[in-house]
Design an enzyme around this catalytic site. Structure first.
Site, PDB file in Angstrom:
ATOM      1  CB  THR A 205      -5.109  -6.170   1.567  1.00 53.11           C
ATOM      2  OG1 THR A 205      -5.499  -4.784   1.558  1.00 53.11           O
ATOM      3  CG2 THR A 205      -4.479  -6.498   0.220  1.00 53.11           C
TER       4      THR A 205
ATOM      5  CG  PHE B 130      -1.183  -9.688   0.544  1.00 52.89           C
ATOM      6  CD1 PHE B 130      -0.335  -8.788  -0.073  1.00 52.89           C
ATOM      7  CD2 PHE B 130      -1.972  -9.231   1.596  1.00 52.89           C
ATOM      8  CE1 PHE B 130      -0.271  -7.459   0.330  1.00 52.89           C
ATOM      9  CE2 PHE B 130      -1.917  -7.907   2.010  1.00 52.89           C
ATOM     10  CZ  PHE B 130      -1.062  -7.013   1.369  1.00 52.89           C
TER      11      PHE B 130
END
Length: 379
Positions: free
Chosen positions: A266, A268
């Site tokens: 992921t 960010f």
């Protein structure tokens, strides 16, 4: 280093904001949750602090208690609270940086915040909107929020919020996601009947959960599922969450690395009230958003301003314009889009500046969301 351009008085966007996404249209009930510890009462109090604008008479934000639950005083479920008197004063003067993230303790977003800002004070927020507003109102110094996942794709809500709010991207952080199956102590794998987690986490572990024959139940976030399993003392249910969540909420790890694909990462974004000054001493990335008139080859022309200068595009995302997503032209209706683009160049580079000047010639709207260092590490 923000750039705002408007070429037509008829455009729906101006000075970096859109009329159809003005602050007056934000959900007035958005709230940041935090907890107070009482050494005498040994109780957990969840408080909602309204983030809406004050009234015309300048009334202060209201704070109201929502619930009281019996949790031991030493419980790790009690993060340090935000206080309403921090609305008008800096909070990082001589203290740790306060970083907002969405979720509860043990969330992957908390780990991302701690990677981005080591030794920070990570502050949980109920919603993405809340984290944005917490930074704007000086409740925290930064926010670290997910923008895309290698398996699940883009987090569209945060793309929309980038335009709605006046924060700047000052960095990025990439986090490898390793899912675990968590249950209360003494619960065996063959005794489980259902599993709770965020919908994306459940989807990322689909093969494993299908093989185990577990019924899937979606909740708001992974760590929240672990917290629920612990608080309710469930014996037939498990949570898909991080190993850190197991430690925080006193759960057992029934199975590790249950994601279907090991390359589960992921990305960010690190958000702040002020932009950083871009440099040329390391690899930088710049994020922009723009809109175009309808017509053949217009998007090609927009992308060509980068190709002609050998600037590499790393990401492109289109989002419909809010409230006016359709445009009439020649008796037909077309979707009207905003284009979010990431490219590998610093705004300190003349070549990047020239590319945006070129794009500005035919873009109806252009805004630089941030120019920041590329994260080349991976946990």
């Amino acid at each position: 280093m923000a750039v705002h351009t408007v070429r037509s008085p008829a455009t729906h966007l101006h000075t970096g904001t859109s009329r159809n996404i003005s602050p007056s249209h934000r959900n007035p009930n958005d709230a940041i949750r935090f907890s107070f510890r009482s050494p005498k009462l040994r109780r957990f109090i969840s408080v909602s602090s309204s983030l809406r604008e004050g009234s015309e008479h300048g009334k202060k934000n209201s704070v109201r208690a929502l619930e009281v639950k019996n949790i031991p005083e030493e419980s790790p479920l009690l993060p340090k609270p935000l206080s309403s008197n921090q609305l008008a004063e800096p909070v990082s003067n001589g203290s740790r940086v306060r970083v907002a993230y969405q979720g509860v303790r043990g969330a992957y977003s908390e780990s991302a915040a701690e990677k981005a800002y080591p030794n920070c004070e990570a502050v949980p927020c109920e919603e993405f909107d809340t984290a944005f507003e917490a930074v704007e109102r000086w409740l925290v110094d930064r926010a670290v929020l997910p923008i895309e996942n290698s398996l699940g794709g883009s987090i569209h809500r945060n793309y929309d919020l980038l335009l709605r709010h006046n924060l700047h991207i000052v960095g990025e952080v990439k986090l490898a996601v390793r899912h675990c199956l968590l249950a209360n102590h003494g619960v065996k794998l063959d005794g489980l009947r259902r599993v709770l987690s965020h919908p994306q986490a459940l989807a990322q572990c689909e093969n494993t959960l299908t093989r185990l024959g577990l019924v899937r139940e979606a909740v708001d976030d992974t760590a929240g599922a672990a917290k629920l399993i612990a608080l309710e003392g469930l014996s037939d249910a498990a949570a898909v969450a991080s190993a850190k969540a197991a430690e925080i909420y006193g759960l057992s790890i029934v199975a590790e690395d249950i994601q279907d694909d090991s390359d589960n990462v992921t990305r960010f974004l690190m958000l702040a009230r002020e932009p950083i000054i871009p440099g040329t001493n390391r690899l930088f990335k710049t994020s922009i958003v723009f809109s175009l008139e309808e017509g053949p080859g217009v998007l090609f022309k927009a992308l060509a301003v980068f190709a002609l200068r050998q600037i590499n595009l790393t990401k492109m995302e289109s989002r419909p314009l809010r409230k006016t997503p359709l445009r009439a032209s020649g008796g037909l209706k077309y979707f009207d889009y905003l284009f979010y683009v990431d490219f590998e160049a610093s705004m300190a580079d003349e070549v990047a500046q020239n590319a945006l000047r070129h794009l500005e010639e035919f873009a109806t709207f252009l805004r630089v969301l941030g120019s920041y260092p590329v994260d080349t590490t991976m946990l």
